[in-house]
Every structure is written in structure tokens, then in C-alpha cells.
Write a protein that holds these residues in place. Sequence first.
Motif, short mmCIF file in Angstrom:
data_model
loop_
_atom_site.label_atom_id
_atom_site.label_comp_id
_atom_site.label_asym_id
_atom_site.label_seq_id
_atom_site.Cartn_x
_atom_site.Cartn_y
_atom_site.Cartn_z
N TYR A 33 0.83 -1.20 0.00
CA TYR A 33 0.00 0.00 0.00
C TYR A 33 0.87 1.26 0.00
N VAL A 34 1.87 1.29 0.88
CA VAL A 34 2.76 2.45 0.95
C VAL A 34 3.56 2.59 -0.34
N ALA A 35 4.05 1.47 -0.86
CA ALA A 35 4.83 1.51 -2.10
C ALA A 35 3.98 1.96 -3.28
N SER A 36 2.73 1.52 -3.34
CA SER A 36 1.87 1.91 -4.46
C SER A 36 1.47 3.39 -4.37
N ARG A 37 1.46 3.97 -3.19
CA ARG A 37 1.14 5.39 -3.03
C ARG A 37 2.32 6.27 -3.43
N ARG A 38 3.54 5.77 -3.23
CA ARG A 38 4.71 6.59 -3.51
C ARG A 38 5.18 6.47 -4.95
#
Length: 187
Positions: A33-38
Motif C-alpha cells: 500500500y505504501v509503495a503503491s502510493r509513492r
Amino acid sequence: MLQQTIGLIVLLICYVCFAVIVFSPTIYVAWLYVASRRTPSEAPVRPRILVSTLVVNAILGYLLAYLAYDYFVITQVAEQDATAVAAVREAIESERRYFAAQGRYYEVGPVRGPYENEHGLKVSANVILEVVSGWDAQEEKETFQAYAAHVRGRKAVQGGPDGNVEQIGPSSTRAFSIRSKLMNSVK
């Protein structure tokens, strides 16, 4: 005190490792989730997937902790308390045999098992036993009290010449005083 602190630290480390293993899918989805947001991606991870994974892992963790506590910890503590009861019963029988032969009771300990004496008393490993002889002023005869506790058990056990063995719950002050006296006497 130091032994209890070290035991608590080891138990805490085991629980943290257990939590990491159980919640590893949630950790992985949170990382995605964090990687897909960044980073720009065609299919970002939705927060709903993260929350649903967390809920499923929380339910699974609760069930596993409940099963582990009820079926392993509680039964093991009950077995350890049962060895203390057996030690008191053994001490009562040994005292009765000695009284029949010698006409008096003898004192034992406090001793930590494994212990065996010449009168046939056997104490299992990690059980602390003490037998105190005395005088019963009401009935005007010699008597004794046997106290025992398992090192990793919860209850204190008490018995006398009448053969009654009483398990004293861990929340009572009497059990606390018996256990602390026994534990402090055989460090």
C-alpha cells in the motif's frame, strides 16, 4: 526476582515473534500500500484490502492465542500444581508411617525437589516442600502441617495429619504468603 524478569523478557520476545508471524500478511499488504502510493502504478492497493487483511489476521491471531493459552499454558500450570498436591500427599503418608514407628512427627525442609529422604518421602523436581511439626493445644496431641508449591505453578498446597489436602487459590493472601516463604527459602 532476576529469574522472573528474564522469564518475562523471553515470554515477551516469543509473543512479539508470534505477532510478526501471524500479522506478516498484513505487514506485506501495508508495505504494498505504501509503495503503491509513492510510486505511480496502474493498480494501487486500496485501503479496503489493507483493512480486511488486518481484520482477518486479528481474528486468526486471537483464535491462535486463545487456543495456545487455554490448551497449553493452563493445562501445564494445572499439571504443575498437581505435582505439588502429590508431594503433600506423599509427605502426609511419610509422616503417618514415621509417627506409627517412632511416636512423633519429623520436620522437613523447606526442600526443593528432586528430593528423597530415608523415611520414604519423594519430592518431584521443582516442587518446594516444607513440613512443620507442632502441638495442637485443643486436642493436646502432636501435629504437623505440610506446605508445597511448584516453582512454575500458581497455587499453594497445604495438608495436615487428617489427610485433607487443600489447594489455596493464587489470589488469596494466604497462598501468597505460603508461596513467597517457600520460594524465598530455597533460592
